[in-house]
Scaffold this motif. Structure first.
Motif, PDB file in Angstrom:
ATOM      1  N   TYR A  42      32.434  40.749  49.557  1.00 29.42           N
ATOM      2  CA  TYR A  42      32.068  40.017  48.560  1.00 29.42           C
ATOM      3  C   TYR A  42      31.967  38.290  48.863  1.00 29.42           C
ATOM      4  O   TYR A  42      33.346  38.160  49.579  1.00 29.42           O
ATOM      5  CB  TYR A  42      32.890  40.224  47.718  1.00 29.42           C
ATOM      6  N   SER A  44      31.683  34.559  47.046  1.00 29.22           N
ATOM      7  CA  SER A  44      31.828  33.943  46.209  1.00 29.22           C
ATOM      8  C   SER A  44      30.720  32.316  45.409  1.00 29.22           C
ATOM      9  O   SER A  44      31.238  31.641  46.509  1.00 29.22           O
ATOM     10  CB  SER A  44      32.945  34.090  44.725  1.00 29.22           C
ATOM     11  N   THR A 123      40.918  45.035  43.330  1.00 29.25           N
ATOM     12  CA  THR A 123      39.790  45.351  44.164  1.00 29.25           C
ATOM     13  C   THR A 123      38.756  44.357  45.310  1.00 29.25           C
ATOM     14  O   THR A 123      39.284  43.217  44.965  1.00 29.25           O
ATOM     15  CB  THR A 123      38.065  46.584  43.772  1.00 29.25           C
ATOM     16  N   ARG A 125      35.554  43.490  45.276  1.00 31.84           N
ATOM     17  CA  ARG A 125      35.398  42.636  43.840  1.00 31.84           C
ATOM     18  C   ARG A 125      36.284  42.009  43.214  1.00 31.84           C
ATOM     19  O   ARG A 125      35.663  40.619  43.302  1.00 31.84           O
ATOM     20  CB  ARG A 125      34.107  43.866  42.985  1.00 31.84           C
ATOM     21  N   GLU A 126      36.930  42.377  42.349  1.00 30.35           N
ATOM     22  CA  GLU A 126      37.922  41.672  41.762  1.00 30.35           C
ATOM     23  C   GLU A 126      38.688  40.275  41.877  1.00 30.35           C
ATOM     24  O   GLU A 126      38.666  39.286  41.801  1.00 30.35           O
ATOM     25  CB  GLU A 126      39.341  42.721  41.288  1.00 30.35           C
ATOM     26  N   ILE A 129      36.557  37.656  42.108  1.00 40.13           N
ATOM     27  CA  ILE A 129      35.615  37.220  40.868  1.00 40.13           C
ATOM     28  C   ILE A 129      37.188  36.241  40.828  1.00 40.13           C
ATOM     29  O   ILE A 129      36.628  34.946  40.260  1.00 40.13           O
ATOM     30  CB  ILE A 129      36.394  38.194  39.694  1.00 40.13           C
ATOM     31  N   ASP A 300      36.431  40.847  34.054  1.00 40.79           N
ATOM     32  CA  ASP A 300      35.530  40.920  34.510  1.00 40.79           C
ATOM     33  C   ASP A 300      34.459  39.868  33.475  1.00 40.79           C
ATOM     34  O   ASP A 300      33.748  39.540  33.738  1.00 40.79           O
ATOM     35  CB  ASP A 300      34.158  42.618  34.394  1.00 40.79           C
ATOM     36  N   VAL A 303      32.456  37.615  35.104  1.00 39.56           N
ATOM     37  CA  VAL A 303      31.414  37.491  35.762  1.00 39.56           C
ATOM     38  C   VAL A 303      30.376  36.435  34.889  1.00 39.56           C
ATOM     39  O   VAL A 303      29.741  37.989  33.874  1.00 39.56           O
ATOM     40  CB  VAL A 303      30.892  38.175  35.883  1.00 39.56           C
ATOM     41  N   GLU A 306      26.223  38.936  39.111  1.00 35.35           N
ATOM     42  CA  GLU A 306      26.492  38.946  40.349  1.00 35.35           C
ATOM     43  C   GLU A 306      24.714  38.755  41.287  1.00 35.35           C
ATOM     44  O   GLU A 306      23.522  39.503  41.172  1.00 35.35           O
ATOM     45  CB  GLU A 306      26.981  40.135  40.647  1.00 35.35           C
ATOM     46  N   LEU A 329      29.657  36.290  41.398  1.00 41.32           N
ATOM     47  CA  LEU A 329      29.660  36.402  42.807  1.00 41.32           C
ATOM     48  C   LEU A 329      28.690  37.116  43.582  1.00 41.32           C
ATOM     49  O   LEU A 329      27.254  37.727  42.714  1.00 41.32           O
ATOM     50  CB  LEU A 329      30.236  38.549  41.997  1.00 41.32           C
ATOM     51  N   ARG A 331      27.671  39.841  46.048  1.00 41.54           N
ATOM     52  CA  ARG A 331      27.605  40.876  47.004  1.00 41.54           C
ATOM     53  C   ARG A 331      26.934  41.107  48.218  1.00 41.54           C
ATOM     54  O   ARG A 331      25.858  41.031  48.409  1.00 41.54           O
ATOM     55  CB  ARG A 331      26.508  41.394  46.111  1.00 41.54           C
TER      56      ARG A 331
END
Ligand SMILES: NC(=O)c1ccc[n+]([C@@H]2O[C@H](COP(=O)([O-])OP(=O)(O)OC[C@H]3O[C@@H](n4cnc5c(N)ncnc54)[C@H](OP(=O)(O)O)[C@@H]3O)[C@@H](O)[C@H]2O)c1
Length: 333
Positions: A42, A44, A123, A125-126, A129, A300, A303, A306, A329, A331
């Motif tokens: 990821y 951002s 994670t 992903r987090e 974020i 979340d 966000v 994504e 975000l 990906r």
């Protein structure tokens, strides 16, 4: 390993006007030097990334450049013993996305000195974020607390509340038990801001423009300000005796039309926040806090959307026009 990788490339010929922003397939050997090769999961979108995408942004130091000041991913190989294959890591700022290929890429190769092990409790992903916006918000809170801020000492103002730094600051301060006042130019986002944990929402006019009195009513024990300019001067005039403002941004401008009055008559402190070259010891400690005591229950909520590489050119324009809310975000994996 594939022979090529996909990335967003900002390029220009002789003049800024010739600048292009496009998704390209690049040969492997174009990856820059560095000890740690990372498969990016990821990235951002930060305000600085928006600036990197426009000819007048004055952010990118050499062309072609893969922007993206943030990335999280998995180590493919490392020539530095601090990191091992398969390890999950974060890398933000330093030269990333500015003078060294950044996070808008399927793969990144970076200096081992820029890499933070993903802390337990987050994670990949987090981590994105949060990204640089979240790190900046957490550095701001850390600085205010070092200065003496505490939940039982009164409200904390967060300016630019619907932005990335602002939203992350609200959510983290609320998680710590602070009473948070959100200053925003978008009253229609009140529901979002109270969802993040804001107890009170005020307009940009109520925050002030910097044209008012040098000392005003003492409203807040502290402030997280990513807006700068006139509003920062107004905030300084309304901080309670002995309080502090953590200043990180310049969205409203670089000139701060203040006087010495808040500093010499109220003992107010202005704390500068830098996430780019912030020392690794502080960086690692603050990332651990972002996975621990500062982590909001509903991260979340920050966000906005994504997206993938192909959606980036539009998203980079959006952040410059304040058309994003919280965090976008990207990906890759
Ligand atoms: N020092 C560091 O290390 C560091 C790190 C990260 C970011 N920054 C800086 O911090 C700032 C914010 O970054 P970000 O990623 O959070 O950007 P962002 O997501 O675009 O947020 C900026 C927010 O500022 C508010 N705003 C926009 N124009 C304004 C104006 N003219 N007057 C007052 N408020 C205005 C808007 O919130 P409302 O509509 O809610 O008012 C906007 O959402 C940028 O200047 C960025 O370069 C610095």
């Amino acid at each position: 390993m594939p022979e090529t990788f996909q990335a967003l490339v900002v390029d220009r010929q002789d003049t800024p006007e010739s600048q292009t922003v496009s998704v390209r397939q690049l040969p492997w050997e174009q990856l820059p030097d560095g000890e740690v090769l990372i498969k990016v999961a990821y990235s951002s979108v930060n305000y600085k990334d928006g600036l990197a995408s426009i000819p007048t942004g004055n952010i990118v130091r050499s062309y072609p450049m893969i922007p993206g000041i943030d990335l999280s991913g998995t180590v493919v190989s490392s020539a530095d013993p601090r990191f091992r294959e398969g390890q999950e890591v974060i890398a933000t700022s330093y030269a990333i996305g500015v003078s060294h290929f950044g996070g808008y890429s399927e793969y990144a190769r970076v200096s081992a000195d820029w890499v933070v092990p993903l802390p337990e409790g987050l994670t990949l992903r987090e981590a994105m974020i949060y990204g640089t916006a979240g790190l900046t918000a957490a550095l701001s809170i850390e600085a205010l607390e070092r200065h003496g801020a505490a939940p039982d000492k009164g409200s904390v103002l967060v300016t630019g509340a619907t932005g990335g730094v602002g939203g992350a600051a609200i959510a983290m301060l609320a998680a710590k038990g602070y009473r948070v006042v959100a200053g925003t130019g978008r009253p229609e986002e009140s529901g979002y801001l109270t969802g993040l944990g804001a107890a009170e929402i005020i307009s940009r006019e109520e925050v002030g423009t910097g044209e008012g009195k040098p000392l005003d009513k003492q409203l807040w024990q502290a402030a997280v300000d990513s807006v700068g300019g006139g509003p920062l001067a107004a905030v300084l005039s309304k901080i309670a005796y002995g309080g502090a403002v953590a200043a990180s941004g310049l969205t409203a401008g670089t000139a701060v039309p203040t006087t010495v009055m808040p500093f010499i008559l109220r003992g107010v402190s202005l704390l500068g926040i830098d996430s780019v070259n912030c020392p690794m010891e502080l960086r690692e400690r603050v990332w651990k806090r972002m996975a621990g005591d500062l982590k909001p229950a509903r991260l979340d909520l920050l966000v906005d959307r994504e997206i993938t590489l192909n959606d980036l050119p539009a998203a980079l324009q959006d952040i410059l026009k304040s058309n994003t809310r919280g965090r976008v975000l990207v990906r890759l994996g």
